[in-house]
Structure formats: structure tokens, C-alpha cells
Design a protein around this motif. Structure first.
Motif, short mmCIF file in Angstrom:
data_model
loop_
_atom_site.label_atom_id
_atom_site.label_comp_id
_atom_site.label_asym_id
_atom_site.label_seq_id
_atom_site.Cartn_x
_atom_site.Cartn_y
_atom_site.Cartn_z
N CYS A 293 0.26 -0.04 6.20
CA CYS A 293 0.44 0.61 7.51
C CYS A 293 -0.76 1.51 7.75
O CYS A 293 -0.97 2.48 7.02
CB CYS A 293 1.73 1.41 7.51
N VAL A 294 -1.54 1.17 8.76
CA VAL A 294 -2.70 1.97 9.12
C VAL A 294 -2.43 2.60 10.48
O VAL A 294 -2.14 1.89 11.45
CB VAL A 294 -4.00 1.13 9.17
N ILE A 295 -2.48 3.92 10.52
CA ILE A 295 -2.16 4.63 11.76
C ILE A 295 -3.42 5.28 12.31
O ILE A 295 -4.18 5.92 11.57
CB ILE A 295 -1.07 5.70 11.51
N HIS B 294 -12.01 5.83 10.83
CA HIS B 294 -11.48 5.24 9.60
C HIS B 294 -10.56 4.06 9.90
O HIS B 294 -10.60 3.03 9.22
CB HIS B 294 -10.69 6.31 8.84
N TRP C 190 -0.15 4.33 1.06
CA TRP C 190 -0.37 5.21 2.23
C TRP C 190 0.76 4.98 3.23
O TRP C 190 1.16 3.83 3.45
CB TRP C 190 -1.71 4.89 2.90
N ASN C 191 1.25 6.03 3.85
CA ASN C 191 2.40 5.94 4.76
C ASN C 191 3.57 5.27 4.04
O ASN C 191 4.17 4.29 4.52
CB ASN C 191 2.01 5.17 6.04
N ILE D 277 -10.86 0.34 8.18
CA ILE D 277 -9.81 -0.18 7.28
C ILE D 277 -9.19 -1.45 7.86
O ILE D 277 -9.04 -2.45 7.15
CB ILE D 277 -8.72 0.88 7.03
N PRO E 68 -3.28 1.87 -3.79
CA PRO E 68 -3.34 3.18 -3.13
C PRO E 68 -3.27 3.10 -1.59
O PRO E 68 -2.51 3.83 -0.97
CB PRO E 68 -4.68 3.74 -3.60
N GLY E 69 -4.08 2.25 -0.99
CA GLY E 69 -4.10 2.16 0.47
C GLY E 69 -4.33 0.73 0.92
O GLY E 69 -4.59 -0.16 0.11
N SER E 70 -4.27 0.53 2.23
CA SER E 70 -4.43 -0.82 2.77
C SER E 70 -5.80 -1.41 2.45
O SER E 70 -5.93 -2.63 2.32
CB SER E 70 -4.22 -0.80 4.28
N PHE E 71 -6.80 -0.54 2.33
CA PHE E 71 -8.14 -1.04 2.01
C PHE E 71 -8.13 -1.82 0.70
O PHE E 71 -8.91 -2.76 0.52
CB PHE E 71 -9.13 0.13 1.92
N GLU E 72 -7.25 -1.45 -0.23
CA GLU E 72 -7.20 -2.07 -1.55
C GLU E 72 -6.39 -3.37 -1.58
O GLU E 72 -6.31 -4.04 -2.62
CB GLU E 72 -6.64 -1.09 -2.58
N ALA F 205 0.84 -1.21 0.00
CA ALA F 205 0.00 0.00 0.00
C ALA F 205 0.87 1.26 0.00
O ALA F 205 1.93 1.30 0.64
CB ALA F 205 -0.91 0.00 1.22
C1 DLZ Z 1 -8.22 7.07 3.82
C2 DLZ Z 1 -7.10 6.41 4.56
C3 DLZ Z 1 -6.73 6.84 5.85
C4 DLZ Z 1 -7.47 7.95 6.57
N1 DLZ Z 1 -5.73 6.30 6.51
C5 DLZ Z 1 -5.02 5.29 5.92
C6 DLZ Z 1 -3.93 4.68 6.60
O1 DLZ Z 1 -3.53 5.05 7.71
N2 DLZ Z 1 -3.30 3.66 5.98
C7 DLZ Z 1 -3.67 3.19 4.72
O2 DLZ Z 1 -3.06 2.23 4.22
N3 DLZ Z 1 -4.69 3.77 4.07
C8 DLZ Z 1 -5.37 4.81 4.62
N4 DLZ Z 1 -6.40 5.39 3.96
C9 DLZ Z 1 -6.68 4.97 2.55
C10 DLZ Z 1 -7.56 3.70 2.43
O3 DLZ Z 1 -6.83 2.53 2.71
C11 DLZ Z 1 -8.11 3.59 1.00
O4 DLZ Z 1 -7.05 3.65 0.08
C12 DLZ Z 1 -9.10 4.70 0.67
O5 DLZ Z 1 -10.13 4.75 1.63
C13 DLZ Z 1 -9.73 4.49 -0.73
O6 DLZ Z 1 -10.44 3.24 -0.77
#
Ligand code: DLZ
Length: 163
Positions: A90-92, A98, A31-32, A102, A63-67, A29
Motif C-alpha cells: 500500500c503506497v499512499i 517518493h 508499510w501501512n 515507489i 519492509p516496504g513496497s519497494f522491496e 509489505a
Molecule cells: C519510504 C516509504 C514511504 C515514504 N512511503 C511508503 C508507502 O507509502 N508504502 C510503502 O509500502 N513503502 C513506503 N516507503 C518504504 C519503501 O517502500 C522502502 O521500504 C524504503 O524506501 C526502503 O527501500
């Protein structure tokens, strides 16, 4: 659950199977990115150190961990020869909920993908209260969760091949 006494990069090398025969994907991912970049480096180097051939490693970014769930699903559908998928993120914790959504989604999602394909999908996602905790676990004083995820992938690929 505490990792205070456990270094994430601390494992017995003698008990890790040879990864030479395995094909492994890494989804990371963005993000971070500073943190997940270090997770990725750790995972990649650990796979290669334990015999996985560079040409047998597929790397993709999301893009992010959600994906990460969607990425694992796509990878296993398109590359049927894969023995495992490593998911790194990495989700902080922030001010909103949120974080919970996630973390829950990715943990449940990749579990379901693994069961769907009967293939190991590894949870290499840091879920921390703050950035410092993430730094400490991505090559810092508590080791690197990317290393741990790579070792887990090889061990589970070996289980898949030999069970
Ligand atoms: C939106 C979001 C937020 C607020 N924080 C994180 C995070 O700490 N770590 C991470 O991997 N992704 C974050 N995202 C993005 C979501 O994972 C995801 O990419 C978006 O919500 C789009 O689906």
C-alpha cells in the motif's frame, strides 16, 4: 482506471479454476501495516476458499513496497515449484515524489521478474491518494484488493498450466 463502480471482491466464483494443484507465494509489505494486513488476510482466505492447500502457500514479509520486487525474485529463484507470486503493498501519496518512484519501481520491477521466470507475479499494490481510499479497498466499501490478487494468481497459474 476508476474503481468506483467495481468492487474488488466482486467476481464470478463459477469461473475461477480450482486452485488445488497450485503452489503460490504471498509477499506482503509492512508499510501501512493495518492496510496490508487486511490485504494479506483477504488474499490468504480467497486462495484457500478456491482450493489452494495451506501447505502450498508460502508467506513472507518485506519492509516496504519497494522491496516486493526483490522478494518475488528471491522466492521464484529458491522455490522453483511455485506457480505464482502475489505482491501486496500500500503506497499512499505524500508531500514528496517518493510515491511516484515507489509505484513506478514496483510496477516495472514485478513485471520484469514475471517475464524473467515466465511465472505470474501479481500486482496487489494499492496506490492511493489518502488512507481512506486504502481502507475502502482493503476490506472496505470497494472490496479487497487482496481478494482480487488471489483470484488473479489462480487464474494465471491455471493459464500457465494449460496454455
Ligand atoms: C519510504 C516509504 C514511504 C515514504 N512511503 C511508503 C508507502 O507509502 N508504502 C510503502 O509500502 N513503502 C513506503 N516507503 C518504504 C519503501 O517502500 C522502502 O521500504 C524504503 O524506501 C526502503 O527501500
Amino acid at each position: 482506471m476508476a474503481t468506483q463502480l467495481k468492487n474488488l471482491s466482486d467476481f464470478s466464483h463459477t469461473t475461477v479454476p480450482d486452485g488445488n494443484a497450485y503452489k503460490i507465494a504471498i509477499a506482503v509489505a509492512e508499510w501501512n501495516a493495518d492496510v496490508t494486513g487486511n490485504l494479506y488476510t483477504g488474499a490468504l482466505e480467497t486462495l484457500i476458499k478456491h482450493g489452494v492447500l495451506p501447505e502450498n502457500i508460502i508467506s513472507v514479509a518485506v519492509p516496504g513496497s519497494f522491496e516486493l520486487t526483490g522478494a518475488a525474485d528471491i522466492l521464484l529463484k529458491k522455490h522453483t515449484e511455485l506457480d505464482a507470486v502475489i505482491c501486496l503493498g500500500c503506497v499512499i501519496q505524500g508531500d514528496t515524489r517518493h510515491f511516484d518512484f515507489i509505484c513506478d519501481a514496483v510496477a516495472q520491477g514485478i513485471t520484469q521478474v514475471g517475464v524473467k521466470y515466465s511465472k505470474p507475479v501479481i500486482f496487489g499494490v494499492l496506490t492511493t491518494n489518502d488512507l481512506q481510499q486504502a481502507i475502502d479497498r482493503s476490506g472496505g466499501k470497494h472490496g479487497n484488493k487482496g481478494d482480487e490478487a488471489a483470484i488473479t494468481a489462480i487464474k494465471m497459474a491455471h493459464l500457465l498450466a494449460t496454455a
